[in-house]
Scaffold this motif. Structure first.
Motif, mmCIF file in Angstrom:
data_model
loop_
_atom_site.group_PDB
_atom_site.id
_atom_site.type_symbol
_atom_site.label_atom_id
_atom_site.label_comp_id
_atom_site.label_asym_id
_atom_site.label_seq_id
_atom_site.Cartn_x
_atom_site.Cartn_y
_atom_site.Cartn_z
ATOM 1 N N ALA A 17 9.020 43.519 -20.490
ATOM 2 C CA ALA A 17 8.167 42.778 -19.561
ATOM 3 C C ALA A 17 8.745 41.409 -19.256
ATOM 4 O O ALA A 17 8.707 40.943 -18.109
ATOM 5 C CB ALA A 17 6.759 42.635 -20.150
ATOM 6 N N GLY A 18 9.297 40.752 -20.267
ATOM 7 C CA GLY A 18 9.874 39.431 -20.054
ATOM 8 C C GLY A 18 11.090 39.465 -19.148
ATOM 9 O O GLY A 18 11.267 38.593 -18.296
ATOM 10 N N VAL A 19 11.937 40.479 -19.308
ATOM 11 C CA VAL A 19 13.111 40.605 -18.448
ATOM 12 C C VAL A 19 12.692 40.872 -17.010
ATOM 13 O O VAL A 19 13.243 40.291 -16.067
ATOM 14 C CB VAL A 19 14.049 41.715 -18.970
ATOM 15 N N ARG A 20 11.701 41.740 -16.830
ATOM 16 C CA ARG A 20 11.225 42.008 -15.461
ATOM 17 C C ARG A 20 10.652 40.743 -14.840
ATOM 18 O O ARG A 20 10.848 40.478 -13.652
ATOM 19 C CB ARG A 20 10.188 43.135 -15.468
ATOM 20 N N LEU A 21 9.928 39.950 -15.636
ATOM 21 C CA LEU A 21 9.390 38.688 -15.139
ATOM 22 C C LEU A 21 10.510 37.760 -14.693
ATOM 23 O O LEU A 21 10.444 37.136 -13.626
ATOM 24 C CB LEU A 21 8.556 38.017 -16.234
ATOM 25 N N GLU A 70 3.824 35.977 -19.600
ATOM 26 C CA GLU A 70 4.895 36.963 -19.574
ATOM 27 C C GLU A 70 4.719 37.950 -18.419
ATOM 28 O O GLU A 70 5.683 38.339 -17.759
ATOM 29 C CB GLU A 70 4.930 37.750 -20.894
ATOM 30 N N LEU A 71 3.472 38.363 -18.171
ATOM 31 C CA LEU A 71 3.205 39.405 -17.183
ATOM 32 C C LEU A 71 2.749 38.851 -15.840
ATOM 33 O O LEU A 71 2.435 39.625 -14.926
ATOM 34 C CB LEU A 71 2.132 40.366 -17.725
ATOM 35 N N SER A 72 2.717 37.523 -15.724
ATOM 36 C CA SER A 72 2.291 36.877 -14.468
ATOM 37 C C SER A 72 0.904 37.361 -14.035
ATOM 38 O O SER A 72 0.691 37.779 -12.897
ATOM 39 C CB SER A 72 3.309 37.142 -13.347
ATOM 40 N N CYS A 73 -0.028 37.319 -14.958
ATOM 41 C CA CYS A 73 -1.394 37.724 -14.653
ATOM 42 C C CYS A 73 -2.345 36.755 -15.364
ATOM 43 O O CYS A 73 -1.918 35.827 -16.049
ATOM 44 C CB CYS A 73 -1.655 39.168 -15.079
ATOM 45 N N SER A 74 -3.646 36.979 -15.195
ATOM 46 C CA SER A 74 -4.627 36.104 -15.818
ATOM 47 C C SER A 74 -4.942 36.572 -17.242
ATOM 48 O O SER A 74 -4.699 37.735 -17.600
ATOM 49 C CB SER A 74 -5.924 36.097 -15.004
ATOM 50 N N GLN A 75 -5.490 35.663 -18.043
ATOM 51 C CA GLN A 75 -5.900 36.042 -19.384
ATOM 52 C C GLN A 75 -7.020 37.071 -19.334
ATOM 53 O O GLN A 75 -7.123 37.932 -20.217
ATOM 54 C CB GLN A 75 -6.350 34.804 -20.166
ATOM 55 N N GLY A 90 13.567 28.750 -23.007
ATOM 56 C CA GLY A 90 12.306 28.777 -23.724
ATOM 57 C C GLY A 90 12.272 29.862 -24.774
ATOM 58 O O GLY A 90 13.192 30.669 -24.902
ATOM 59 N N ARG A 91 11.178 29.898 -25.509
ATOM 60 C CA ARG A 91 11.014 30.919 -26.554
ATOM 61 C C ARG A 91 10.935 32.307 -25.951
ATOM 62 O O ARG A 91 11.463 33.275 -26.485
ATOM 63 C CB ARG A 91 9.746 30.616 -27.373
ATOM 64 N N THR A 92 10.229 32.419 -24.822
ATOM 65 C CA THR A 92 10.128 33.668 -24.076
ATOM 66 C C THR A 92 10.441 33.376 -22.616
ATOM 67 O O THR A 92 10.419 32.206 -22.194
ATOM 68 C CB THR A 92 8.714 34.262 -24.168
ATOM 69 N N PRO A 93 10.712 34.391 -21.788
ATOM 70 C CA PRO A 93 10.915 34.128 -20.361
ATOM 71 C C PRO A 93 9.743 33.410 -19.720
ATOM 72 O O PRO A 93 9.922 32.513 -18.888
ATOM 73 C CB PRO A 93 11.120 35.536 -19.781
ATOM 74 N N LEU A 138 15.316 45.872 -19.266
ATOM 75 C CA LEU A 138 14.850 45.871 -17.883
ATOM 76 C C LEU A 138 14.440 47.270 -17.449
ATOM 77 O O LEU A 138 13.460 47.447 -16.737
ATOM 78 C CB LEU A 138 15.950 45.333 -16.967
ATOM 79 N N LEU A 139 15.203 48.279 -17.879
ATOM 80 C CA LEU A 139 14.968 49.649 -17.436
ATOM 81 C C LEU A 139 14.021 50.408 -18.357
ATOM 82 O O LEU A 139 13.554 51.482 -18.006
ATOM 83 C CB LEU A 139 16.308 50.395 -17.355
ATOM 84 N N ASP A 140 13.767 49.851 -19.530
ATOM 85 C CA ASP A 140 12.959 50.538 -20.526
ATOM 86 C C ASP A 140 11.577 50.879 -19.989
ATOM 87 O O ASP A 140 10.856 50.039 -19.471
ATOM 88 C CB ASP A 140 12.825 49.661 -21.776
ATOM 89 N N ARG A 141 11.222 52.124 -20.101
ATOM 90 C CA ARG A 141 9.898 52.614 -19.700
ATOM 91 C C ARG A 141 9.581 52.253 -18.256
ATOM 92 O O ARG A 141 8.448 51.908 -17.924
ATOM 93 C CB ARG A 141 8.821 52.065 -20.643
ATOM 94 N N ALA A 142 10.580 52.359 -17.388
ATOM 95 C CA ALA A 142 10.383 51.998 -15.988
ATOM 96 C C ALA A 142 10.063 53.202 -15.123
ATOM 97 O O ALA A 142 10.252 53.172 -13.911
ATOM 98 C CB ALA A 142 11.630 51.297 -15.458
ATOM 99 N N ASP A 143 9.601 54.276 -15.705
ATOM 100 C CA ASP A 143 9.237 55.459 -14.932
ATOM 101 C C ASP A 143 8.253 55.096 -13.829
ATOM 102 O O ASP A 143 7.294 54.368 -14.041
ATOM 103 C CB ASP A 143 8.602 56.502 -15.867
#
Length: 212
Positions: A87-91, A175-180, A59-62, A133-138
């Motif tokens: 966020a897409g990679v984590r998803l 992308e974030l598996s949440c609601s609008q 797809g265009r995004t994950p 995946l690791l970016d800003r994963a603090d």
């Protein structure tokens, strides 16, 4: 268009195993390119569905690639997307993807390597994907706290980056598996933190100050 099941010759040393690949129905032009790439790698369509097939989500995004696939079950998952954000990679990883490719790097050879690796339980992610995946994963940021050098939480920065890429609330929610509704609340909170008037102002501020 229905899903496509693809069959490939086994790797050397695996003569007793036939690799089967289930390419999902979504994905548009990138799906067609992936199907063509697999065929060029020697993978031919097989008749009917089969248990344990390697699933290839495109797809265009994950989020778009995973749309319509069951949340669990099925064979190992390979994901190919035009755009990959942190966020897409984590998803994709949360959805069980063991191999992730950006469509621009999905050559026939890399596609075949990815599906073979998935079939035999070997994760495959490029350096760029791992960085995302690791970016800003603090840890503190992931719990919703701003980082010391940023007025925004990790989630707020991710949403702002997706807005800057032109995604609407529905795409961001996938992308974030949440609601609008959650996306709207995050946007409201980040605009309040940044003291900006609207989404365009927020993106301009983010670019100017290096937040995105």
């Amino acid at each position: 268009m229905s899903g496509l099941v693809l069959e490939a010759p086994p790797r050397s040393g695996r003569a007793d195993v036939v690799l089967r690949v289930h390419l999902g129905p979504a994905g548009g032009a990138v799906r067609d390119a992936v199907a063509a790439g697999l065929r060029r790698a020697g993978v031919e369509p097989a008749a009917g569905r089969c248990e344990g097939a390697v699933r290839v989500a495109v797809g265009r995004t994950p989020g778009a690639a995973l749309d319509g696939w069951p949340a669990s079950g099925g064979g190992p998952l390979v994901l190919v997307a035009d755009t990959l954000t942190a966020a897409g990679v984590r998803l994709a990883v949360r959805a069980g993807a063991v191999a992730i490719l950006q469509s621009a790097e999905a050559t026939p050879e890399r596609l075949l390597t990815a599906v073979h690796a998935a079939r035999y339980g070997e994760g495959r992610m490029s350096y760029d994907v791992l960085v995302r995946l690791l970016d800003r994963a603090d840890g503190e940021a992931e719990r919703g706290r701003p980082t010391p050098d940023s007025p925004l939480t990790a989630r707020q920065k991710t949403v702002l980056a997706l807005v800057a890429e032109g995604h609407g609330n529905a795409d961001i929610a996938r992308e974030l598996s949440c609601s609008q509704h959650t996306v709207k609340n995050v946007m409201y909170d980040l605009m309040t933190r940044l003291q900006v008037r609207n989404r365009a102002h927020a993106v301009a501020y983010g670019v100017r100050t290096g937040l995105i």
